[in-house]
Scaffold this motif. Structure first.
Motif, PDB file in Angstrom:
ATOM      1  N   PRO A  13      24.622 -23.135 -83.629  1.00 32.74           N
ATOM      2  CA  PRO A  13      24.989 -24.516 -83.960  1.00 32.74           C
ATOM      3  C   PRO A  13      23.908 -25.522 -83.541  1.00 32.74           C
ATOM      4  CG  PRO A  13      26.770 -23.402 -82.785  1.00 32.74           C
ATOM      5  CD  PRO A  13      25.572 -22.521 -82.694  1.00 32.74           C
ATOM      6  N   ARG A  14      23.862 -26.640 -84.263  1.00 28.19           N
ATOM      7  CA  ARG A  14      22.902 -27.703 -83.951  1.00 28.19           C
ATOM      8  C   ARG A  14      23.113 -28.222 -82.530  1.00 28.19           C
ATOM      9  NH1 ARG A  14      23.125 -33.353 -84.451  1.00 28.19           N
ATOM     10  NH2 ARG A  14      21.068 -34.343 -84.744  1.00 28.19           N
ATOM     11  N   MET A  15      24.372 -28.324 -82.106  1.00 26.12           N
ATOM     12  CA  MET A  15      24.649 -28.826 -80.767  1.00 26.12           C
ATOM     13  C   MET A  15      24.040 -27.915 -79.701  1.00 26.12           C
ATOM     14  SD  MET A  15      25.906 -31.356 -79.140  1.00 26.12           S
ATOM     15  CE  MET A  15      26.656 -32.098 -80.597  1.00 26.12           C
ATOM     16  N   ALA A 126      29.163 -25.948 -71.784  1.00 24.38           N
ATOM     17  CA  ALA A 126      29.004 -26.564 -73.101  1.00 24.38           C
ATOM     18  C   ALA A 126      28.508 -25.546 -74.121  1.00 24.38           C
ATOM     19  CB  ALA A 126      28.038 -27.746 -73.016  1.00 24.38           C
ATOM     20  N   ILE A 127      27.606 -24.664 -73.711  1.00 28.91           N
ATOM     21  CA  ILE A 127      27.134 -23.615 -74.618  1.00 28.91           C
ATOM     22  C   ILE A 127      28.285 -22.710 -75.023  1.00 28.91           C
ATOM     23  CG2 ILE A 127      25.693 -21.546 -74.747  1.00 28.91           C
ATOM     24  CD1 ILE A 127      23.614 -23.028 -73.073  1.00 28.91           C
ATOM     25  N   VAL A 128      29.113 -22.333 -74.054  1.00 30.89           N
ATOM     26  CA  VAL A 128      30.278 -21.499 -74.367  1.00 30.89           C
ATOM     27  C   VAL A 128      31.215 -22.236 -75.325  1.00 30.89           C
ATOM     28  CG1 VAL A 128      32.276 -20.303 -73.400  1.00 30.89           C
ATOM     29  CG2 VAL A 128      30.108 -20.279 -72.173  1.00 30.89           C
ATOM     30  N   ASP A 129      31.353 -23.544 -75.142  1.00 27.93           N
ATOM     31  CA  ASP A 129      32.231 -24.340 -76.009  1.00 27.93           C
ATOM     32  C   ASP A 129      31.789 -24.309 -77.470  1.00 27.93           C
ATOM     33  OD1 ASP A 129      33.672 -25.103 -73.752  1.00 27.93           O
ATOM     34  OD2 ASP A 129      32.628 -27.016 -73.529  1.00 27.93           O
ATOM     35  N   VAL A 130      30.483 -24.402 -77.709  1.00 29.12           N
ATOM     36  CA  VAL A 130      30.001 -24.621 -79.076  1.00 29.12           C
ATOM     37  C   VAL A 130      29.513 -23.363 -79.772  1.00 29.12           C
ATOM     38  CG1 VAL A 130      29.374 -26.994 -78.512  1.00 29.12           C
ATOM     39  CG2 VAL A 130      27.623 -25.214 -78.360  1.00 29.12           C
ATOM     40  N   VAL A 131      29.221 -22.299 -79.019  1.00 29.10           N
ATOM     41  CA  VAL A 131      28.691 -21.075 -79.624  1.00 29.10           C
ATOM     42  C   VAL A 131      29.815 -20.045 -79.756  1.00 29.10           C
ATOM     43  CG1 VAL A 131      27.045 -19.180 -79.380  1.00 29.10           C
ATOM     44  CG2 VAL A 131      26.390 -21.489 -78.677  1.00 29.10           C
ATOM     45  N   PRO A 132      30.051 -19.510 -80.954  1.00 35.01           N
ATOM     46  CA  PRO A 132      31.081 -18.479 -81.129  1.00 35.01           C
ATOM     47  C   PRO A 132      30.789 -17.257 -80.258  1.00 35.01           C
ATOM     48  CG  PRO A 132      30.325 -19.311 -83.260  1.00 35.01           C
ATOM     49  CD  PRO A 132      29.392 -19.863 -82.229  1.00 35.01           C
ATOM     50  N   ALA A 139      22.440 -16.453 -77.544  1.00 30.85           N
ATOM     51  CA  ALA A 139      22.279 -17.849 -77.118  1.00 30.85           C
ATOM     52  C   ALA A 139      21.840 -17.909 -75.659  1.00 30.85           C
ATOM     53  CB  ALA A 139      23.589 -18.612 -77.315  1.00 30.85           C
ATOM     54  N   PHE A 140      22.454 -17.108 -74.814  1.00 26.77           N
ATOM     55  CA  PHE A 140      22.059 -17.088 -73.405  1.00 26.77           C
ATOM     56  C   PHE A 140      20.691 -16.435 -73.222  1.00 26.77           C
ATOM     57  CE2 PHE A 140      26.766 -17.408 -72.628  1.00 26.77           C
ATOM     58  CZ  PHE A 140      26.705 -18.679 -72.085  1.00 26.77           C
ATOM     59  N   ASN A 141      20.347 -15.510 -74.100  1.00 27.31           N
ATOM     60  CA  ASN A 141      19.011 -14.913 -74.065  1.00 27.31           C
ATOM     61  C   ASN A 141      17.948 -15.982 -74.311  1.00 27.31           C
ATOM     62  OD1 ASN A 141      17.359 -12.301 -74.131  1.00 27.31           O
ATOM     63  ND2 ASN A 141      16.731 -13.292 -76.033  1.00 27.31           N
ATOM     64  N   LEU A 142      18.197 -16.847 -75.299  1.00 28.93           N
ATOM     65  CA  LEU A 142      17.274 -17.939 -75.592  1.00 28.93           C
ATOM     66  C   LEU A 142      17.230 -18.945 -74.438  1.00 28.93           C
ATOM     67  CD1 LEU A 142      18.206 -18.458 -79.327  1.00 28.93           C
ATOM     68  CD2 LEU A 142      15.947 -17.804 -78.482  1.00 28.93           C
ATOM     69  N   GLN A 143      18.359 -19.160 -73.789  1.00 32.94           N
ATOM     70  CA  GLN A 143      18.396 -20.054 -72.635  1.00 32.94           C
ATOM     71  C   GLN A 143      17.518 -19.501 -71.513  1.00 32.94           C
ATOM     72  OE1 GLN A 143      22.009 -19.932 -70.480  1.00 32.94           O
ATOM     73  NE2 GLN A 143      21.451 -21.569 -69.066  1.00 32.94           N
ATOM     74  N   PHE A 144      17.633 -18.203 -71.236  1.00 29.81           N
ATOM     75  CA  PHE A 144      16.831 -17.565 -70.190  1.00 29.81           C
ATOM     76  C   PHE A 144      15.343 -17.650 -70.532  1.00 29.81           C
ATOM     77  CE2 PHE A 144      15.015 -13.592 -68.303  1.00 29.81           C
ATOM     78  CZ  PHE A 144      15.238 -13.895 -66.970  1.00 29.81           C
ATOM     79  N   TRP A 145      15.013 -17.455 -71.807  1.00 27.88           N
ATOM     80  CA  TRP A 145      13.625 -17.547 -72.250  1.00 27.88           C
ATOM     81  C   TRP A 145      13.094 -18.956 -72.028  1.00 27.88           C
ATOM     82  CZ3 TRP A 145      11.300 -20.193 -76.468  1.00 27.88           C
ATOM     83  CH2 TRP A 145       9.993 -19.803 -76.751  1.00 27.88           C
ATOM     84  N   LYS A 187      22.332 -37.914 -78.524  1.00 27.53           N
ATOM     85  CA  LYS A 187      22.637 -36.888 -79.516  1.00 27.53           C
ATOM     86  C   LYS A 187      23.797 -35.959 -79.170  1.00 27.53           C
ATOM     87  CE  LYS A 187      19.405 -37.518 -82.697  1.00 27.53           C
ATOM     88  NZ  LYS A 187      19.759 -37.760 -84.120  1.00 27.53           N
ATOM     89  N   VAL A 188      24.073 -35.759 -77.894  1.00 26.82           N
ATOM     90  CA  VAL A 188      25.037 -34.727 -77.497  1.00 26.82           C
ATOM     91  C   VAL A 188      26.435 -35.335 -77.382  1.00 26.82           C
ATOM     92  CG1 VAL A 188      25.709 -33.106 -75.683  1.00 26.82           C
ATOM     93  CG2 VAL A 188      23.301 -33.336 -76.331  1.00 26.82           C
ATOM     94  N   ARG A 189      27.384 -34.742 -78.061  1.00 26.63           N
ATOM     95  CA  ARG A 189      28.776 -35.178 -77.979  1.00 26.63           C
ATOM     96  C   ARG A 189      29.495 -34.347 -76.922  1.00 26.63           C
ATOM     97  NH1 ARG A 189      31.531 -31.029 -80.084  1.00 26.63           N
ATOM     98  NH2 ARG A 189      30.567 -29.786 -81.732  1.00 26.63           N
ATOM     99  N   GLU A 190      30.703 -34.789 -76.573  1.00 28.41           N
ATOM    100  CA  GLU A 190      31.522 -34.019 -75.631  1.00 28.41           C
ATOM    101  C   GLU A 190      31.999 -32.734 -76.310  1.00 28.41           C
ATOM    102  OE1 GLU A 190      33.016 -32.361 -72.779  1.00 28.41           O
ATOM    103  OE2 GLU A 190      32.244 -34.357 -72.321  1.00 28.41           O
ATOM    104  N   THR A 191      31.913 -31.628 -75.589  1.00 27.54           N
ATOM    105  CA  THR A 191      32.286 -30.322 -76.154  1.00 27.54           C
ATOM    106  C   THR A 191      33.515 -29.720 -75.503  1.00 27.54           C
ATOM    107  OG1 THR A 191      30.900 -29.077 -74.592  1.00 27.54           O
ATOM    108  CG2 THR A 191      29.846 -29.871 -76.608  1.00 27.54           C
ATOM    109  N   ARG A 192      34.016 -30.320 -74.429  1.00 22.40           N
ATOM    110  CA  ARG A 192      35.129 -29.721 -73.701  1.00 22.40           C
ATOM    111  C   ARG A 192      36.337 -29.553 -74.615  1.00 22.40           C
ATOM    112  NH1 ARG A 192      38.276 -32.811 -68.900  1.00 22.40           N
ATOM    113  NH2 ARG A 192      38.159 -34.366 -70.548  1.00 22.40           N
TER     114      ARG A 192
END
Length: 421
Positions: A13-15, A126-132, A139-145, A187-192
């Protein structure tokens, strides 16, 4: 290459990418902690013991910030927590740039540690909220990178700026933090997730009902989660030997400090070059199996240090343990996400993030004693701890997977309640 690109970065997702960009900018600019002790001894003329105490206050603030960040991420929301942490860090960095009073510097260091640690649980929640769920591992792999890429850039910038001016260093760090804050604000909206009153009433009446009403106590008494966190602590203690005790082993072999710098740089380059290829490698593996393999590599890598006595030997050992670190990053974060109740994601992340300050204390304390009294057997024991953690992940895997499946079932049930009504 197109298939690799799509399977690695496509479809997120873009978010998520906005959050990822914010984390990368923040990491590149977050280099004050790397040179804080140098600033205190060279510019403020503190003795190493006093400088260590001030840096320790930064760590204490970090421990408090992790817990506070998780609680606020669940109560206030991810976005307000991130904004508070980043704008607050800008203020305290500005204070460090202009003050010369040591007690004030100590207080600002503790507050800066608080602000620097608060975003972690909120970012991940927030990542868990927006990523299926199927895409979270990559997604977490890219975060670690991104984290390691940012760390490499931060280390380089810190060294260059420290030679020019520490005031400039604090100012540039504040500017990077402010840029992240503006991006989040703009740019970032609330994801909760919002739990409706209907769902809340159902939650209160069933077996899972205690979780959303709970807090840190819920996370700390969750046996499946705490077992996983305990194994993660063991992994972190072993991993941090590379930044705390390894320099002592290298110099004890009569090698120059530049050898240690080369080993660290080489490990960072391996992660930057290879981390993006990890998701396709482990895609079909069970998470517990992946973590077990990762711990085996970590353990063997540090055990190899016992045999290393020259630069090639240390580089070979670094290759083995870095492969373990690369394999561990995606499933580690994904498991925490799948064990966390939707309404308590921030708190669960904050408890998990406590692993790192705890390991930062245990690793040098136990490692220093181990190297002094056991010599090379210290590294053999580190290898044994890696194998022990691997066995632990295989042992808890069935129960953890059942718990994760139950969590998914409960969340589907919650989503179906309004439709049924």
């Amino acid at each position: 290459m197109r298939d690799w690109y799509r399977s690695t970065v496509g479809g997120l997702p873009r978010m998520y990418w906005l959050l990822w960009t914010g984390m990368l900018i923040n990491r590149v600019g977050g280099f004050v902690a790397l040179v804080l002790s140098l600033y205190l001894t060279s510019e403020r003329d503190l003795k190493p013991s006093a400088a260590g105490l001030v840096v320790g206050l930064y760590g204490v603030g970090g421990m408090a910030g992790v817990l506070l960040g998780g609680v606020l991420a669940d109560r206030w929301g991810r976005r307000p927590t991130l904004l508070l942490a980043h704008f607050g860090a800008v203020v305290f960095l500005g204070g460090l740039a202009v003050t010369e009073d040591v007690p004030v510097i100590a207080a600002l260091a503790a507050l800066l540690g608080l602000m620097h640690s608060m975003p972690g649980p909120a970012f991940v929640a927030a990542i868990v909220d927006v990523v299926p769920a199927p895409d979270r591992s990559r997604a977490f792999n890219l975060q670690f990178w991104a984290f390691n890429l940012g760390m490499a850039a931060a280390s380089l910038l810190a060294g260059l700026l420290a030679e020019v001016s520490f005031t400039l260093l604090f100012t540039v760090d504040a500017a990077g933090t402010l840029a992240t804050a503006v991006l989040l604000l703009w740019k970032v909206r609330e994801t909760r997730p919002v739990i409706s009153p209907v769902i809340s009433s159902v939650i209160s009446s069933d077996r899972a009902g205690r979780e959303p009403r709970g807090g840190l106590h819920t996370a700390l008494t969750d046996r499946a989660f705490v077992s996983f966190v305990g194994l993660s602590l063991l992994l972190a203690v072993v991993t941090l030997q590379s930044s705390t005790i390894l320099p002592l082993a290298i110099t004890a072999d009569g090698l120059r400090p530049t050898v240690y710098g080369s080993v660290v740089a080489y490990a960072g380059l391996l992660i930057v070059a290879g981390q993006l290829f990890v998701p396709r490698l482990i895609d079909r593996w069970r998470k517990g199996t992946t973590l077990a393999v990762a711990n085996v590599f970590l353990g063997l890598g540090f055990a190899c240090v016992a045999l290393a006595d020259d630069a090639p030997g240390y580089l070979l050992a670094a290759t083995v343990w870095t492969v373990g670190s690369m394999l561990a990053a995606p499933p580690n974060a994904a498991v925490i996400a799948e064990l966390s109740p939707e309404a308590l994601r921030g708190r669960y992340q904050s408890v998990f993030y406590l692993v790192f300050p705890a390991a930062s204390f245990i690793a040098p304390a136990a490692g220093g004693a181990g190297l002094e009294f056991l010599g090379d057997w210290h590294w053999v024991i580190c290898g044994g701890l890696g194998l022990l953690a691997a066995a632990g992940h295989l042992l808890i895997q069935p129960a953890r997977e059942r718990r994760a499946a139950l969590r998914r079932k409960e969340e589907r049930h919650r989503l179906e309640v309004p439709a049924a009504g």
